[in-house]
Design an enzyme around this catalytic site. Structure first.
Site, PDB file in Angstrom:
ATOM      1  N   CYS A 129     -34.675  -3.898  10.920  1.00 45.83           N
ATOM      2  CA  CYS A 129     -33.599  -3.248  11.505  1.00 45.83           C
ATOM      3  C   CYS A 129     -33.769  -2.225  11.866  1.00 45.83           C
ATOM      4  O   CYS A 129     -33.753  -2.138  13.516  1.00 45.83           O
ATOM      5  CB  CYS A 129     -32.263  -2.442  10.213  1.00 45.83           C
ATOM      6  SG  CYS A 129     -31.516  -3.575   9.097  1.00 45.83           S
ATOM      7  N   CYS A 144     -35.816  -3.188  15.971  1.00 46.13           N
ATOM      8  CA  CYS A 144     -34.644  -2.307  16.584  1.00 46.13           C
ATOM      9  C   CYS A 144     -34.288  -1.670  16.781  1.00 46.13           C
ATOM     10  O   CYS A 144     -34.199  -0.885  18.195  1.00 46.13           O
ATOM     11  CB  CYS A 144     -33.886  -3.856  16.736  1.00 46.13           C
ATOM     12  SG  CYS A 144     -34.777  -5.531  16.986  1.00 46.13           S
ATOM     13  N   HIS A 145     -33.276  -0.434  15.880  1.00 41.47           N
ATOM     14  CA  HIS A 145     -32.595   0.186  16.019  1.00 41.47           C
ATOM     15  C   HIS A 145     -33.425   1.298  16.191  1.00 41.47           C
ATOM     16  O   HIS A 145     -32.625   2.616  16.408  1.00 41.47           O
ATOM     17  CB  HIS A 145     -31.558   0.023  14.800  1.00 41.47           C
ATOM     18  CG  HIS A 145     -30.673  -1.070  15.657  1.00 41.47           C
ATOM     19  ND1 HIS A 145     -29.894  -1.295  17.021  1.00 41.47           N
ATOM     20  CD2 HIS A 145     -29.994  -2.866  15.015  1.00 41.47           C
ATOM     21  CE1 HIS A 145     -28.893  -2.652  16.728  1.00 41.47           C
ATOM     22  NE2 HIS A 145     -29.548  -2.872  15.585  1.00 41.47           N
ATOM     23  N   ARG A 199     -20.998  -7.576  11.451  1.00 46.32           N
ATOM     24  CA  ARG A 199     -22.252  -7.156  12.289  1.00 46.32           C
ATOM     25  C   ARG A 199     -23.675  -7.728  11.892  1.00 46.32           C
ATOM     26  O   ARG A 199     -24.765  -8.245  11.921  1.00 46.32           O
ATOM     27  CB  ARG A 199     -21.823  -6.099  12.976  1.00 46.32           C
ATOM     28  CG  ARG A 199     -23.116  -5.782  14.352  1.00 46.32           C
ATOM     29  CD  ARG A 199     -23.338  -6.668  14.767  1.00 46.32           C
ATOM     30  NE  ARG A 199     -22.689  -5.886  16.086  1.00 46.32           N
ATOM     31  CZ  ARG A 199     -23.633  -6.328  17.499  1.00 46.32           C
ATOM     32  NH1 ARG A 199     -23.973  -7.863  16.524  1.00 46.32           N
ATOM     33  NH2 ARG A 199     -23.280  -6.134  18.459  1.00 46.32           N
ATOM     34  N   CYS A 229       0.779  -1.261  -0.176  1.00 47.95           N
ATOM     35  CA  CYS A 229       0.430   0.240   0.371  1.00 47.95           C
ATOM     36  C   CYS A 229       0.697   0.866   0.001  1.00 47.95           C
ATOM     37  O   CYS A 229       0.889   2.092  -1.001  1.00 47.95           O
ATOM     38  CB  CYS A 229      -0.736  -0.004   1.337  1.00 47.95           C
ATOM     39  SG  CYS A 229      -1.809  -1.927   1.480  1.00 47.95           S
ATOM     40  N   CYS A 254     -27.128  -9.544  12.864  1.00 43.85           N
ATOM     41  CA  CYS A 254     -28.663  -9.505  13.089  1.00 43.85           C
ATOM     42  C   CYS A 254     -29.715  -9.707  12.671  1.00 43.85           C
ATOM     43  O   CYS A 254     -30.326  -9.858  12.517  1.00 43.85           O
ATOM     44  CB  CYS A 254     -27.939  -7.839  13.246  1.00 43.85           C
ATOM     45  SG  CYS A 254     -27.272  -6.971  14.669  1.00 43.85           S
ATOM     46  N   CYS A 263       2.298   3.288  -3.196  1.00 44.19           N
ATOM     47  CA  CYS A 263       1.109   3.950  -4.117  1.00 44.19           C
ATOM     48  C   CYS A 263       0.752   4.780  -3.163  1.00 44.19           C
ATOM     49  O   CYS A 263       1.281   6.802  -3.378  1.00 44.19           O
ATOM     50  CB  CYS A 263       0.236   3.770  -4.470  1.00 44.19           C
ATOM     51  SG  CYS A 263       0.756   2.631  -5.824  1.00 44.19           S
ATOM     52  N   HIS A 264       0.892   5.098  -1.389  1.00 41.30           N
ATOM     53  CA  HIS A 264       0.015   6.164  -0.843  1.00 41.30           C
ATOM     54  C   HIS A 264       0.871   6.358   0.045  1.00 41.30           C
ATOM     55  O   HIS A 264       0.748   7.213   0.378  1.00 41.30           O
ATOM     56  CB  HIS A 264      -0.916   5.526  -0.117  1.00 41.30           C
ATOM     57  CG  HIS A 264      -2.193   5.140  -1.422  1.00 41.30           C
ATOM     58  ND1 HIS A 264      -2.772   5.968  -1.712  1.00 41.30           N
ATOM     59  CD2 HIS A 264      -2.621   3.488  -1.447  1.00 41.30           C
ATOM     60  CE1 HIS A 264      -4.399   4.677  -2.786  1.00 41.30           C
ATOM     61  NE2 HIS A 264      -3.662   3.325  -1.965  1.00 41.30           N
TER      62      HIS A 264
END
Lengths: 284, 159
Positions: free
Chosen positions: A200, A203-204, A241, A99, A245, A102-103
């Site tokens: 989703c 619940c959230h 994650r 990486c 869920c 290039c960076h």
């Protein structure tokens, strides 16, 4: 928010033991210097919901868990940032590049990057997540094997990149070429899946601040990813994650990296527009 | 070997369809407001087992969403649904049965899962494996377990 407040008051009167369930008012300052925005006004696109304040998952954790994120010496996620840095500097693949080739250093090149992903990639003509971009570099510029989408290596590199934007506001674009994908993500967010028929949002959005058995429901924000979880003692990626869920609704999950989860990530990220990038954060 | 074979047959019978004398999930009839008058088993339920079903995470897991004072020996009661103390005063047996079989017939759009329903799902999965499953799925609770929970909730009186 009126009903929510009333319910909270009623709950306090009836059951004092549950009054603690509301998100707290603590403030998150990391290493005594990076001030995090962990609560702010919901972005305009959420005006069709009754959520007027967006909140980091940090507010819903216990004081002990919260404190682990306030100092990098206590934040186990930082160990993986260091491993990520080794990966960053290691040449791999047919081109013999890393990486860094290039960076340069991540400090030089990656500031602000985490805050705007997922975003439109004109060349590929699709919405790209940070993980997709990393693998794109590995394939096309390094001629190296892609990382597994939710692998430890991917999580480490994501943590290294996220940490360069800590404290900067999440600022994901939702219009222009990404709008179709964003709409798809929104639809998925509100789709009730599996035998438990839960979305989703159930619940959230409808129940954040409430306990579901032993868990204190947050808004399911992703500004803190990758997340070091005490439960599995490792860094966890967004799509891992999401998969957990969805599985918990007794549904067939989508695959990490699938178009569905990319769309969902764009939409969920945009619900956090204005919160600080917190990755790697600590949760239970 | 005989007992083994008998058990195997019994398992087959429950998974293939409701056992003889039970109302199958697809044959349940709801009243206008979601109540189910007819017992699913034709026999009275066992309230003690109903309590166990409600507490056990891998079975009813009702307390993940509801607080129930009578079940406080099990830890971690949730706050998603109403506290169920006094449910036996507020609801008749038929209404409770309807709430268990498919609460969406009583409260349209409710978050409460349907416990005696086998199809009509989006991306139905094989329990908590994340893998696809073919409908009809086994219902979340058996007819007997539903009746046991109804029997338990009927004992929940405040006055």
């Amino acid at each position: 928010m009126k009903t929510r407040t009333l319910t909270a008051v009623a709950a306090m009167l009836l059951a004092p033991g549950f009054a603690m369930a509301d998100p707290d008012d603590d403030t998150l300052v990391v290493n005594g210097e990076i001030e995090m925005v962990t609560k702010t006004e919901a972005p305009d696109h959420m005006s069709d919901t009754y959520v007027d304040t967006i909140m980091s998952g940090w507010h819903f954790r216990s004081d002990e868990t919260q404190s682990l994120q306030m100092d990098d010496f206590d934040n186990s996620g930082m160990v993986f940032v260091d491993i990520g840095r080794d990966q960053w500097n290691t040449a791999e693949g047919g081109e013999g590049k890393s990486c860094a080739s290039c960076h340069g250093t991540p400090e030089e090149s990656m500031e602000g990057v985490r805050a705007t992903y997922p975003k439109w990639d004109a060349e590929a003509d699709e919405v790209q997540t940070l993980a997709m971009q990393v693998n794109d570099c590995r394939k096309s510029r390094m001629d190296a094997e892609p990382y597994g989408y939710t692998s430890g290596e991917m999580a480490n590199i994501e943590a290294l990149i996220a940490v360069q934007s800590r404290g900067m506001p999440v600022n994901v674009a939702i219009d222009g070429p990404v709008s179709e994908t964003w709409e798809r993500g929104k639809e998925l967010y509100y789709t009730r899946t599996g035998q438990l028929e839960l979305s989703c949002a159930n619940c959230h959005e409808d129940n954040y601040g409430n306990m579901i058995r032993a868990d204190h429901l947050s808004q399911g924000q992703i500004n803190g990813f990758p997340v070091y979880r005490l439960k599995n003692a490792k860094l966890n990626t967004v799509h891992a994650r999401f998969k957990g869920c969805v599985r918990d609704t007794r549904a067939e999950t989508y695959k990490p990296g699938s178009p569905e989860f990319v769309a969902l990530e764009l939409y969920v990220a945009s619900r956090g527009n204005g919160l600080s990038v917190e990755g790697p954060s600590v949760r239970n | 070997m005989k007992p083994l074979i008998t058990t195997a047959l019994a398992v087959l019978a429950t998974s293939a369809a409701a056992t003889a004398g039970e109302v199958a999930p697809k044959d349940v009839t709801f009243g206008e407001y979601g109540a189910v008058e007819q017992s699913l088993t034709g026999k009275p339920g066992d309230p003690e087992n109903g309590a166990l079903v409600m507490k056990t995470k891998s079975v009813g897991n009702c307390i993940s969403c509801h607080e129930v004072s009578a079940l406080k020996d099990a830890p971690f009661h949730g706050e998603i649904g109403p506290i169920l103390d006094g449910a036996g005063d507020r609801w008749s047996e038929a209404q409770l049965r309807g709430l268990l079989v498919n609460a969406k017939k009583t409260f349209p759009g409710t978050m409460m899962p349907a416990y005696y329903k086998v199809d009509g799902y989006v991306r139905p999965g094989d329990a908590f494996t994340g893998k696809a499953a073919e409908e009809p799925l086994p219902p979340l609770l058996t007819a007997q377990q539903v009746e046991d929970v109804v029997a338990f909730l009927s004992t929940q009186k405040e006055q």
